[in-house]
Design a protein around this motif. Sequence first.
Motif, PDB file in Angstrom:
ATOM      1  N   THR A  49      32.931  31.460  29.761  1.00 21.55           N
ATOM      2  CA  THR A  49      33.269  31.891  28.874  1.00 21.55           C
ATOM      3  C   THR A  49      34.437  33.012  29.291  1.00 21.55           C
ATOM      4  OG1 THR A  49      31.713  33.787  28.886  1.00 21.55           O
ATOM      5  CG2 THR A  49      31.345  31.950  27.449  1.00 21.55           C
ATOM      6  N   THR A  50      34.920  33.221  30.595  1.00 24.36           N
ATOM      7  CA  THR A  50      35.826  34.140  31.058  1.00 24.36           C
ATOM      8  C   THR A  50      36.966  33.265  32.034  1.00 24.36           C
ATOM      9  OG1 THR A  50      34.122  35.513  31.187  1.00 24.36           O
ATOM     10  CG2 THR A  50      36.261  36.222  32.142  1.00 24.36           C
ATOM     11  N   THR A  51      38.080  33.315  31.620  1.00 24.89           N
ATOM     12  CA  THR A  51      39.200  32.812  32.392  1.00 24.89           C
ATOM     13  C   THR A  51      39.391  33.351  33.564  1.00 24.89           C
ATOM     14  OG1 THR A  51      40.905  34.483  31.592  1.00 24.89           O
ATOM     15  CG2 THR A  51      40.574  32.278  30.450  1.00 24.89           C
ATOM     16  N   PRO A  52      39.767  32.653  34.741  1.00 26.67           N
ATOM     17  CA  PRO A  52      39.872  33.165  35.972  1.00 26.67           C
ATOM     18  C   PRO A  52      40.898  34.693  36.005  1.00 26.67           C
ATOM     19  CG  PRO A  52      40.392  31.111  36.199  1.00 26.67           C
ATOM     20  CD  PRO A  52      40.197  31.269  34.759  1.00 26.67           C
ATOM     21  N   ASN A  53      41.982  34.867  35.175  1.00 31.50           N
ATOM     22  CA  ASN A  53      42.739  35.911  35.352  1.00 31.50           C
ATOM     23  C   ASN A  53      42.212  37.075  34.526  1.00 31.50           C
ATOM     24  OD1 ASN A  53      44.832  34.262  36.377  1.00 31.50           O
ATOM     25  ND2 ASN A  53      45.878  33.991  34.463  1.00 31.50           N
ATOM     26  N   ALA A  54      41.325  36.672  33.676  1.00 32.58           N
ATOM     27  CA  ALA A  54      40.527  37.882  33.042  1.00 32.58           C
ATOM     28  C   ALA A  54      39.509  38.315  33.847  1.00 32.58           C
ATOM     29  CB  ALA A  54      39.841  37.584  31.586  1.00 32.58           C
ATOM     30  N   LEU A  55      38.844  37.438  34.537  1.00 31.92           N
ATOM     31  CA  LEU A  55      37.657  37.823  35.278  1.00 31.92           C
ATOM     32  C   LEU A  55      38.249  38.655  36.797  1.00 31.92           C
ATOM     33  CD1 LEU A  55      34.738  37.313  35.944  1.00 31.92           C
ATOM     34  CD2 LEU A  55      35.290  35.386  37.433  1.00 31.92           C
ATOM     35  N   THR A  56      39.453  38.518  37.178  1.00 31.27           N
ATOM     36  CA  THR A  56      40.172  39.317  38.231  1.00 31.27           C
ATOM     37  C   THR A  56      40.570  40.526  37.740  1.00 31.27           C
ATOM     38  OG1 THR A  56      41.125  37.072  39.108  1.00 31.27           O
ATOM     39  CG2 THR A  56      42.108  39.455  39.755  1.00 31.27           C
ATOM     40  N   ASP A  57      41.100  40.676  36.439  1.00 29.72           N
ATOM     41  CA  ASP A  57      41.445  41.972  35.981  1.00 29.72           C
ATOM     42  C   ASP A  57      40.032  42.782  35.627  1.00 29.72           C
ATOM     43  OD1 ASP A  57      44.042  41.245  35.652  1.00 29.72           O
ATOM     44  OD2 ASP A  57      44.050  40.714  33.684  1.00 29.72           O
ATOM     45  N   GLY A  58      38.937  42.179  35.061  1.00 29.37           N
ATOM     46  CA  GLY A  58      37.606  42.987  34.792  1.00 29.37           C
ATOM     47  C   GLY A  58      37.174  43.356  36.261  1.00 29.37           C
ATOM     48  N   LEU A  59      37.267  42.497  37.270  1.00 31.23           N
ATOM     49  CA  LEU A  59      36.658  42.941  38.566  1.00 31.23           C
ATOM     50  C   LEU A  59      37.412  44.201  38.992  1.00 31.23           C
ATOM     51  CD1 LEU A  59      35.691  39.630  40.412  1.00 31.23           C
ATOM     52  CD2 LEU A  59      34.178  41.336  39.674  1.00 31.23           C
ATOM     53  N   GLU A  60      38.508  44.108  38.927  1.00 33.16           N
ATOM     54  CA  GLU A  60      39.658  45.322  39.508  1.00 33.16           C
ATOM     55  C   GLU A  60      39.435  46.328  38.974  1.00 33.16           C
ATOM     56  OE1 GLU A  60      44.386  45.962  40.008  1.00 33.16           O
ATOM     57  OE2 GLU A  60      43.735  44.130  39.434  1.00 33.16           O
ATOM     58  N   SER A  61      39.082  46.518  37.626  1.00 32.55           N
ATOM     59  CA  SER A  61      39.083  47.699  36.756  1.00 32.55           C
ATOM     60  C   SER A  61      37.538  48.101  37.205  1.00 32.55           C
ATOM     61  CB  SER A  61      39.172  47.116  35.073  1.00 32.55           C
ATOM     62  OG  SER A  61      38.912  48.477  34.411  1.00 32.55           O
ATOM     63  N   LEU A  62      36.724  47.460  37.207  1.00 31.79           N
ATOM     64  CA  LEU A  62      35.229  48.007  37.678  1.00 31.79           C
ATOM     65  C   LEU A  62      35.195  48.595  38.773  1.00 31.79           C
ATOM     66  CD1 LEU A  62      33.031  45.212  36.067  1.00 31.79           C
ATOM     67  CD2 LEU A  62      33.437  47.438  35.216  1.00 31.79           C
ATOM     68  N   LEU A  63      36.049  48.078  39.785  1.00 30.93           N
ATOM     69  CA  LEU A  63      36.020  48.375  41.060  1.00 30.93           C
ATOM     70  C   LEU A  63      37.095  49.473  41.536  1.00 30.93           C
ATOM     71  CD1 LEU A  63      35.954  45.117  43.116  1.00 30.93           C
ATOM     72  CD2 LEU A  63      33.948  46.715  42.984  1.00 30.93           C
ATOM     73  N   LYS A  64      37.958  49.858  40.543  1.00 29.95           N
ATOM     74  CA  LYS A  64      38.982  50.862  40.759  1.00 29.95           C
ATOM     75  C   LYS A  64      38.469  52.191  40.905  1.00 29.95           C
ATOM     76  CE  LYS A  64      43.343  52.431  38.468  1.00 29.95           C
ATOM     77  NZ  LYS A  64      44.018  52.241  37.096  1.00 29.95           N
ATOM     78  N   PRO A  65      37.292  52.650  40.293  1.00 27.62           N
ATOM     79  CA  PRO A  65      36.886  54.044  41.034  1.00 27.62           C
ATOM     80  C   PRO A  65      36.506  54.156  42.365  1.00 27.62           C
ATOM     81  CG  PRO A  65      35.564  53.505  38.973  1.00 27.62           C
ATOM     82  CD  PRO A  65      36.753  52.291  39.359  1.00 27.62           C
ATOM     83  N   LEU A  66      36.471  52.879  42.864  1.00 22.06           N
ATOM     84  CA  LEU A  66      36.048  52.924  44.568  1.00 22.06           C
ATOM     85  C   LEU A  66      37.472  53.175  45.161  1.00 22.06           C
ATOM     86  CD1 LEU A  66      33.507  49.836  44.878  1.00 22.06           C
ATOM     87  CD2 LEU A  66      33.161  52.356  44.525  1.00 22.06           C
ATOM     88  N   GLY A  67      38.348  53.096  44.783  1.00 19.81           N
ATOM     89  CA  GLY A  67      39.838  53.303  45.312  1.00 19.81           C
ATOM     90  C   GLY A  67      39.773  54.662  46.074  1.00 19.81           C
ATOM     91  N   HIS A  68      39.180  55.647  45.338  1.00 15.53           N
ATOM     92  CA  HIS A  68      39.059  57.006  45.928  1.00 15.53           C
ATOM     93  C   HIS A  68      38.300  57.019  47.430  1.00 15.53           C
ATOM     94  CE1 HIS A  68      40.655  58.714  42.296  1.00 15.53           C
ATOM     95  NE2 HIS A  68      39.730  58.051  41.442  1.00 15.53           N
ATOM     96  N   LEU A  69      37.703  55.953  47.474  1.00 10.60           N
ATOM     97  CA  LEU A  69      37.022  55.918  48.937  1.00 10.60           C
ATOM     98  C   LEU A  69      37.562  54.930  49.773  1.00 10.60           C
ATOM     99  CD1 LEU A  69      33.256  55.614  47.634  1.00 10.60           C
ATOM    100  CD2 LEU A  69      34.607  57.736  48.415  1.00 10.60           C
ATOM    101  N   ASN A  70      39.142  54.583  49.392  1.00  7.67           N
ATOM    102  CA  ASN A  70      39.938  53.497  50.295  1.00  7.67           C
ATOM    103  C   ASN A  70      39.368  52.424  50.351  1.00  7.67           C
ATOM    104  OD1 ASN A  70      41.843  55.697  50.978  1.00  7.67           O
ATOM    105  ND2 ASN A  70      40.404  56.412  52.596  1.00  7.67           N
TER     106      ASN A  70
END
Length: 274
Positions: free
Chosen positions: A130-151
């Motif tokens: 039920t999720t396209t590969p592009n949407a899945l990529t955007d969702g994963l990136e958004s969820l993992l974005k807070p970890l960017g503060h930890l490099n």
Amino acid sequence: MIRDITIGQYYPANSRIHRLDPRVKIVCTLLYLISLFMFKSIIGYLLATLFLVCVVRLSTVPVKYILKGLKPIIMLLMITVLFNLFLTPGGRLLFHFGPLKITEQGLNTAVYMAIRLIYLIMGSSLMTLTTTPNALTDGLESLLKPLGHLNVPAHEIAMMMSIALRFIPILLEETDKIMKAQIARGADLESGNIIQKAKALVPILVPLFVSAFRRANDLAMAMEARCYHGGEGRTKMKPLIYKGRDYAAYAVTIAYVAISFVAGRYIPFKIWIF
């Protein structure tokens, strides 16, 4: 058998589940999979079954299409059930034949592990269907974005996971073509013992690896030609925005997890060994 693997494939439709934010589907799927390991009674799994059936109905994905994805794990399912059935001690002895013993605890554990494995595959398949590969990529990136503060490279991790999921159906289709080509040339992939069957896989694995590396090289060259340098400074044509239905999906999933957790662990409910 290879065509039966549904993880990584997308089923186009316009259902309520398809229209949800990909972040909602990822988080809710994780909550559902985690909940499967919290139950201690059959009532929890009954609630999990009811929740899964409702989601499948809302997704409009054919049930046969989802159940088809269980065929490739039949062997793994049988091994898991047999190991838990004969190697788990505890409870009253139900069957005894030589060194093989089946106890109440062993039968209980085997049934629960089988249910968990089946629901794990069905839940994961439903998310990718039920999720396209592009949407899945955007969702994963958004969820993992807070970890960017930890490099932590959130964009790169999301991209790798999305590419891996996207390559699953492609490699499966490539494997099916290679197998048919080798069988047409007279290759015997079925008869013989384990060693002979392993040797028969060599003519399949070699061209498969060559094809995989060629596709990976073509993808790397295409990304380099388009000046891809990671997620820094990149913008999105369709940014992810939560809507009312997304918050409702969160609320329903959290309510399910809370109710099933209480019912599956603290409400006394027993049917024979369950």
